[in-house]
Design an enzyme around this catalytic site. Structure first.
Site, short mmCIF file in Angstrom:
data_model
loop_
_atom_site.label_atom_id
_atom_site.label_comp_id
_atom_site.label_asym_id
_atom_site.label_seq_id
_atom_site.Cartn_x
_atom_site.Cartn_y
_atom_site.Cartn_z
CD GLU A 86 -20.00 -35.18 -10.32
OE1 GLU A 86 -19.63 -35.71 -9.27
OE2 GLU A 86 -19.36 -34.28 -10.91
CB CYS A 119 -13.08 -38.96 -18.25
SG CYS A 119 -12.21 -38.02 -19.52
CB CYS A 123 -6.83 -34.32 -16.57
SG CYS A 123 -7.25 -34.08 -18.31
N GLY A 169 -16.34 -36.61 -18.68
CA GLY A 169 -16.07 -37.19 -19.99
C GLY A 169 -15.47 -36.21 -20.98
CB SER A 201 -15.18 -27.97 -22.85
OG SER A 201 -13.91 -27.96 -22.25
CB SER A 224 -9.43 -28.44 -21.41
OG SER A 224 -10.82 -28.34 -21.19
CG HIS A 226 -6.01 -27.07 -18.30
ND1 HIS A 226 -6.86 -26.01 -18.05
CD2 HIS A 226 -6.82 -28.14 -18.59
CE1 HIS A 226 -8.11 -26.41 -18.18
NE2 HIS A 226 -8.12 -27.69 -18.51
CB CYS A 343 -15.52 -32.18 -13.18
SG CYS A 343 -16.15 -33.43 -14.29
#
Length: 358
Positions: A86, A119, A123, A169, A201, A224, A226, A343
């Protein structure tokens, strides 16, 4: 056959004689959006035929495209081996309009690109993780996402483009190819995208952040994050077991960055998970001494997710606390909410449709 976009200008010059032919080919591909060797009229016919027999250009085909009412476009690209990735085109809020207020064009765009098929970070809040890791993208496959999106949307060569490696990824798990793509994009004969307009990132691979810094590419860095403590971050991002918050902060402090720029910390806000004022207080302490900017991101719910979008009130309180304590903080204006812009969503939807029709 080989993907010509995998070759830097110097590498291509070593293959071709005389070397100046490499610049001519680059200009056809990147400046004139020509991806048929036989149309490159200033090359000898025999060279064009030889190139067509040995190379292909890009290797991506548009499988699907969804357009939002806000102008964002989400692309699902099919690669040579049938795998899909994507990319997203995001127009910035600096449009040029006619006398009726109709948008003629945008002055700037951001293109969000993928660096891997799938990936391996895993997560908990990310749909891409559901499909697991398949393979790294080559430098040419990364570059082609940008070139093809510019071509499809007729974005002029000179129009300002920002590139963010925030798609599918973990870019630092494919550092060699990502770094090569950056170098190709920087070249004036290519797309001439300044490193200061390219942002990598990462989920926080401390050792790879150090390697990236040693490469001196001049790109911007986004973390990232979070979560503000290791216990929660390990639940959300299992990679934290290998690279905890302390190691990430140390790597960031050592990362070379333009004095005019800041390290971006991305903070995906989820209702009742990481949106309290205590979280904001801890974040202020973590960022002490770091030239940082925090980007608060509303969680974008997807089917099967156990997390929820936070309230606007909590987002503003979180932002206000950081701002009062001297930290530059923005709330990302979510784009593409009416399409599969988060994503992995478009890829997942496409895979589901294929399975349903099988």
């Amino acid at each position: 056959m080989k993907n010509l976009l995998d070759f830097s200008l110097d590498e291509l010059g070593e293959l071709l004689k005389p070397k100046f032919r490499a610049k001519q080919i680059y200009e056809w591909i990147y400046h004139k959006n020509v991806d048929d060797f036989l149309q490159m009229k200033n090359l000898p016919l025999q060279m064009r035929e030889d190139l067509a027999n040995e190379f292909y250009i890009g290797g991506l085909n548009v499988s699907k495209c969804e357009q939002s009412v806000d102008g964002s476009k989400k692309y699902l690209f099919e690669l040579k081996d049938g795998k899909t990735i994507e990319s997203v085109l995001l127009p910035m809020k600096d449009e040029i309009t006619d006398e009726n207020g109709e948008i003629l064009r945008h002055k700037r765009y951001t293109i969000c690109v993928s660096s891997q098929v799938g990936c391996k970070i895993g997560c908990a809040f990310c749909l891409t993780a559901k499909g697991g890791f398949v393979r790294n993208l080559s430098a040419g496959e990364i570059v082609e996402q940008i070139r093809l999106i510019k071509k499809i949307n007729k974005i002029p060569y000179e129009r300002r483009i920002n590139v963010v490696y925030m798609g599918m990824g973990e870019p630092l798990n494919n550092l060699e190819n990502v770094a090569k793509a950056i170098k190709i994009l920087i070249q004036n004969e290519g797309l001439a995208i300044s490193p200061r307009r390219q942002t990598i990132s990462t989920s926080g691979l401390s050792s790879q952040i150090k390697k990236l810094g040693e490469m001196n590419l001049g790109v911007l860095l986004a973390i990232s994050l979070h979560a503000v403590n290791d216990e929660l971050r390990e639940k959300l991002m299992p990679i934290n077991r290998a690279y905890n918050i302390a190691s990430i902060m140390q790597a960031v402090r050592e990362f070379p960055i333009d004095l005019r720029k800041r390290v971006m910390f991305e903070y995906l806000v989820m209702d009742g998970v990481n949106d309290s004022i205590n979280d904001a207080k801890t974040l202020v302490r973590l960022l002490n001494g770091i030239k940082a900017k925090v980007n608060l991101i509303y969680f974008n719910p997807h089917i099967g997710s156990k997390f929820h979008r936070p309230s606007e009130e909590n987002m503003i309180k979180f932002q206000d606390y950081l701002s009062v304590h001297g930290i530059t903080c923005t709330i990302r204006q979510s784009k593409g909410l009416d399409i599969s812009a988060a994503c992995g969503q478009l890829r997942e939807k496409n895979l589901k449709e294929k399975n349903d029709n099988a």
